[in-house]
Enzyme design. Structure first.
Site, PDB file in Angstrom:
ATOM      1  N   CYS A   1       0.820  -1.216   0.000  1.00 11.39           N
ATOM      2  CA  CYS A   1       0.000   0.000   0.000  1.00 11.39           C
ATOM      3  C   CYS A   1       0.849   1.259   0.000  1.00 11.39           C
ATOM      4  O   CYS A   1       0.675   2.145  -0.833  1.00 11.39           O
ATOM      5  CB  CYS A   1      -0.938  -0.001   1.206  1.00 11.39           C
ATOM      6  SG  CYS A   1      -1.999   1.456   1.290  1.00 11.39           S
TER       7      CYS A   1
ATOM      8  N   CYS B   1      -1.497   1.811  -2.933  1.00 13.11           N
ATOM      9  CA  CYS B   1      -2.487   2.853  -2.631  1.00 13.11           C
ATOM     10  C   CYS B   1      -1.918   4.266  -2.640  1.00 13.11           C
ATOM     11  O   CYS B   1      -2.441   5.155  -3.308  1.00 13.11           O
ATOM     12  CB  CYS B   1      -3.130   2.605  -1.269  1.00 13.11           C
ATOM     13  SG  CYS B   1      -3.409   0.893  -0.832  1.00 13.11           S
TER      14      CYS B   1
ATOM     15  N   LYS C   1       0.057   5.458  -5.955  1.00 13.75           N
ATOM     16  CA  LYS C   1      -0.920   5.425  -7.050  1.00 13.75           C
ATOM     17  C   LYS C   1      -1.910   6.583  -6.931  1.00 13.75           C
ATOM     18  O   LYS C   1      -2.214   7.260  -7.922  1.00 13.75           O
ATOM     19  CB  LYS C   1      -1.659   4.092  -7.027  1.00 13.75           C
ATOM     20  CG  LYS C   1      -2.722   3.942  -8.117  1.00 13.75           C
ATOM     21  CD  LYS C   1      -3.422   2.607  -7.987  1.00 13.75           C
ATOM     22  CE  LYS C   1      -4.213   2.535  -6.690  1.00 13.75           C
ATOM     23  NZ  LYS C   1      -4.910   1.245  -6.516  1.00 13.75           N
TER      24      LYS C   1
ATOM     25  N   TYR D   1      -9.010  -3.770 -11.411  1.00  9.23           N
ATOM     26  CA  TYR D   1      -8.995  -2.362 -11.016  1.00  9.23           C
ATOM     27  C   TYR D   1      -7.608  -1.737 -11.144  1.00  9.23           C
ATOM     28  O   TYR D   1      -7.494  -0.543 -11.452  1.00  9.23           O
ATOM     29  CB  TYR D   1      -9.552  -2.197  -9.599  1.00  9.23           C
ATOM     30  CG  TYR D   1      -8.645  -2.625  -8.483  1.00  9.23           C
ATOM     31  CD1 TYR D   1      -7.787  -1.706  -7.866  1.00  9.23           C
ATOM     32  CD2 TYR D   1      -8.631  -3.935  -8.023  1.00  9.23           C
ATOM     33  CE1 TYR D   1      -6.947  -2.090  -6.838  1.00  9.23           C
ATOM     34  CE2 TYR D   1      -7.794  -4.329  -6.998  1.00  9.23           C
ATOM     35  CZ  TYR D   1      -6.958  -3.410  -6.411  1.00  9.23           C
ATOM     36  OH  TYR D   1      -6.127  -3.792  -5.393  1.00  9.23           O
TER      37      TYR D   1
ATOM     38  N   GLU E   1      -7.115   1.540 -13.336  1.00 11.10           N
ATOM     39  CA  GLU E   1      -6.596   2.769 -12.726  1.00 11.10           C
ATOM     40  C   GLU E   1      -5.367   3.278 -13.458  1.00 11.10           C
ATOM     41  O   GLU E   1      -5.255   4.487 -13.742  1.00 11.10           O
ATOM     42  CB  GLU E   1      -6.280   2.512 -11.255  1.00 11.10           C
ATOM     43  CG  GLU E   1      -7.528   2.357 -10.396  1.00 11.10           C
ATOM     44  CD  GLU E   1      -7.234   1.940  -8.973  1.00 11.10           C
ATOM     45  OE1 GLU E   1      -8.078   2.200  -8.103  1.00 11.10           O
ATOM     46  OE2 GLU E   1      -6.161   1.341  -8.721  1.00 11.10           O
TER      47      GLU E   1
ATOM     48  N   HIS F   1     -28.397  20.465  -0.704  1.00 10.89           N
ATOM     49  CA  HIS F   1     -28.575  20.975  -2.060  1.00 10.89           C
ATOM     50  C   HIS F   1     -27.743  22.242  -2.270  1.00 10.89           C
ATOM     51  O   HIS F   1     -27.658  23.086  -1.387  1.00 10.89           O
ATOM     52  CB  HIS F   1     -30.051  21.303  -2.290  1.00 10.89           C
ATOM     53  CG  HIS F   1     -30.359  21.729  -3.687  1.00 10.89           C
ATOM     54  ND1 HIS F   1     -30.410  20.844  -4.740  1.00 10.89           N
ATOM     55  CD2 HIS F   1     -30.618  22.952  -4.209  1.00 10.89           C
ATOM     56  CE1 HIS F   1     -30.711  21.497  -5.853  1.00 10.89           C
ATOM     57  NE2 HIS F   1     -30.829  22.776  -5.554  1.00 10.89           N
TER      58      HIS F   1
ATOM     59  N   GLU G   1     -27.028  14.214  -2.820  1.00  7.48           N
ATOM     60  CA  GLU G   1     -28.450  14.244  -2.443  1.00  7.48           C
ATOM     61  C   GLU G   1     -29.273  13.266  -3.288  1.00  7.48           C
ATOM     62  O   GLU G   1     -30.392  12.887  -2.898  1.00  7.48           O
ATOM     63  CB  GLU G   1     -29.013  15.659  -2.572  1.00  7.48           C
ATOM     64  CG  GLU G   1     -29.091  16.190  -3.994  1.00  7.48           C
ATOM     65  CD  GLU G   1     -29.647  17.617  -4.043  1.00  7.48           C
ATOM     66  OE1 GLU G   1     -30.689  17.869  -3.390  1.00  7.48           O
ATOM     67  OE2 GLU G   1     -29.039  18.459  -4.727  1.00  7.48           O
TER      68      GLU G   1
END
Length: 451
Positions: free
Chosen positions: A42, A47, A50, A176, A180, A440, A445
């Site tokens: 990681c 992680c 990256k 993934y 990525e 909002h 939302e």
């Protein structure tokens, strides 16, 4: 019997370090062996570097989009060497932090390879130590496909050490990591071709996520060769020639500038641990554990990618801390592997928690599931002239109104799903979402207004 340590940890990645420190907090005497840099995949090869490259790759779009808001055009060029140096400097800083954390926790660090001699003995370099309990947290490593010329490719770990930016790159794999890096390199200005065996990227994710991201990647200019696989790679003066065979019998040659990236999966780092000598069961290349992360040898435990349960850093950390809490803190608990959120830092970004639509229908029956879905352009893009779509989706069990899964593709998807994951983990109903007042104007939302 007296042992040198109450706990000895093999592996200094996120899971191993988190376990060692938590056990030490409870007063355990802890040793840890790590032959490489602290922090594991990681921090050093995953992680962290990256995500920093993800940030770097998004500035060209921001420069362009700003013109819709009245800013003058920006002419800027990437200094690859400066970017890579900055990324690796941050990795170095984090390595120092991990070292200080171990020192502050009084965890004794052994800088060498470790292997098991017997159920209570570990050989670290030329030293043998004994421990009441042993934890294996060795992670995994990238797997390269077995094709001629594969030695000319690099794996995802190597991306952070390229001295020069490739002008053309081929990405092998639909997972993934491949997705990525395709998006990262495209954003940084490299011409990208991604070769995948199936018709869509991201197998295992919700179908709407897969389709939405793949369509967007292709619209952005990433070339995806689906239902295809490389058969050979040849090094030539023009670059790396990747020979591709398609399911329909069609063949093609793709030329990469100087590198082909193999992103076709990872396997546990367990070959040299001596597991067979101490009776630790291994199935399909992974260490078999129970809900308490206990192996078939009662005093030996394992967490993280080497167990191949859910290969995510926060999962390894949680598994390790649950083990330490149970064994040394008197707090018996297990790590639940249900409703674990995850993200894909592609462009557009995606995040998910809970069951996919297909999983829910398979588990509960097609007629028992209600799907709520919204696809729209976020307000940010209304002035940019770009037709970037955001997807939000809830998978609901009709009988109980319980939200079984939440999925999103779009800006800040990971940040939003992290909050939604709390609700899903708590067993929130669709009516709970409906009763929540939205903020909002935000994209988020939409999760509480879908009908």
């Amino acid at each position: 019997m007296t042992y040198d340590f109450d706990l000895f940890v093999i592996g200094g990645g996120s899971g191993g370090i988190a376990t060692a420190r938590r056990a030490a907090e409870y007063g355990a005497k802890v040793g840890l062996a790590e032959f490489n840099r602290l922090g594991g995949t990681c921090v050093n090869r995953g992680c962290v570097p990256k995500k920093l490259m993800v940030y770097a790759s998004r500035f060209p779009d921001i420069f362009e989009e700003s013109q819709g808001y009245g800013w003058s055009p920006v002419e800027s060029h990437l200094n690859w060497e400066k970017m890579i140096t900055a990324v690796n400097n941050e990795v170095d800083r984090l390595n120092g932090i991990y070292q200080r954390m171990l020192d502050n926790s009084q965890v004794q660090l052994f800088r060498n390879y470790a292997c098991l001699v017997d159920p209570h003995t570990v050989e670290v370099g030329d030293t043998k130590v004994t421990a009441d309990k042993i934890l294996i947290a060795v992670g995994g490593h990238p797997l390269k496909p077995d094709i001629p010329g594969i030695e000319y490719t690099i794996v995802s770990d190597d991306m952070f050490h390229l001295r020069e930016q490739p002008k053309r790159i081929v990405i092998l794999g639909a997972g993934y990591i491949g997705v990525e890096f395709s998006c990262i390199m495209h954003g940084l200005g490299t011409e990208v071709t991604q070769i995948i065996r199936s018709d869509k990227i991201l197998r295992g994710f919700d179908e709407d996520i897969r389709s939405t991201i793949q369509d967007a990647m292709q619209a952005h200019g990433i070339r995806i060769l689906n239902n295809s696989q490389p058969t050979a790679i040849e090094k030539t003066p023009e670059g790396l020639k990747v020979y591709v065979k398609c399911d329909d019998g069609h063949g093609e040659i793709v030329v990469a500038d100087a590198v082909g990236l193999a992103a076709t999966g990872r396997i546990p780092n367990i070959d040299k641990l001596g597991l067979e000598k101490v009776g630790v069961e291994v199935t399909n290349g992974s260490i078999v554990v129970n809900e308490y992360s206990q192996t078939s040898q009662e005093n030996i435990y394992a967490v993280g990618d080497c167990t191949n349960r859910i290969n995510l850093t926060p999962v390894a950390i949680n598994e390790g801390r649950a083990f330490a809490d149970t064994m040394f803190g008197g707090k018996h608990r297990i790590m639940s592997h249900e409703n674990v959120p995850s993200a894909v830092f592609s462009q557009p970004e995606a995040a998910t928690v809970g069951l996919t639509e297909a999983q829910a229908k398979q588990q509960y029956g097609e007629d028992a599931i209600q799907i709520y879905r919204a696809k729209f352009r976020q307000m940010y893009y209304t002035l940019t002239g770009k037709d970037e779509k955001t997807l939000m989706k809830l998978v609901v069990e009709k009988a109980t109104d319980r939200v079984l899964g939440a999925h999103m593709v779009g800006e800040h998807a990971a940040e939003l799903i992290q909050g939604v994951a709390i609700a899903v983990k708590m067993g929130a109903k669709k009516s709970d979402f409906d009763a929540t007042v939205g903020i909002h104007p935000t994209a988020g939302e939409e999760f509480v207004t879908m009908r």
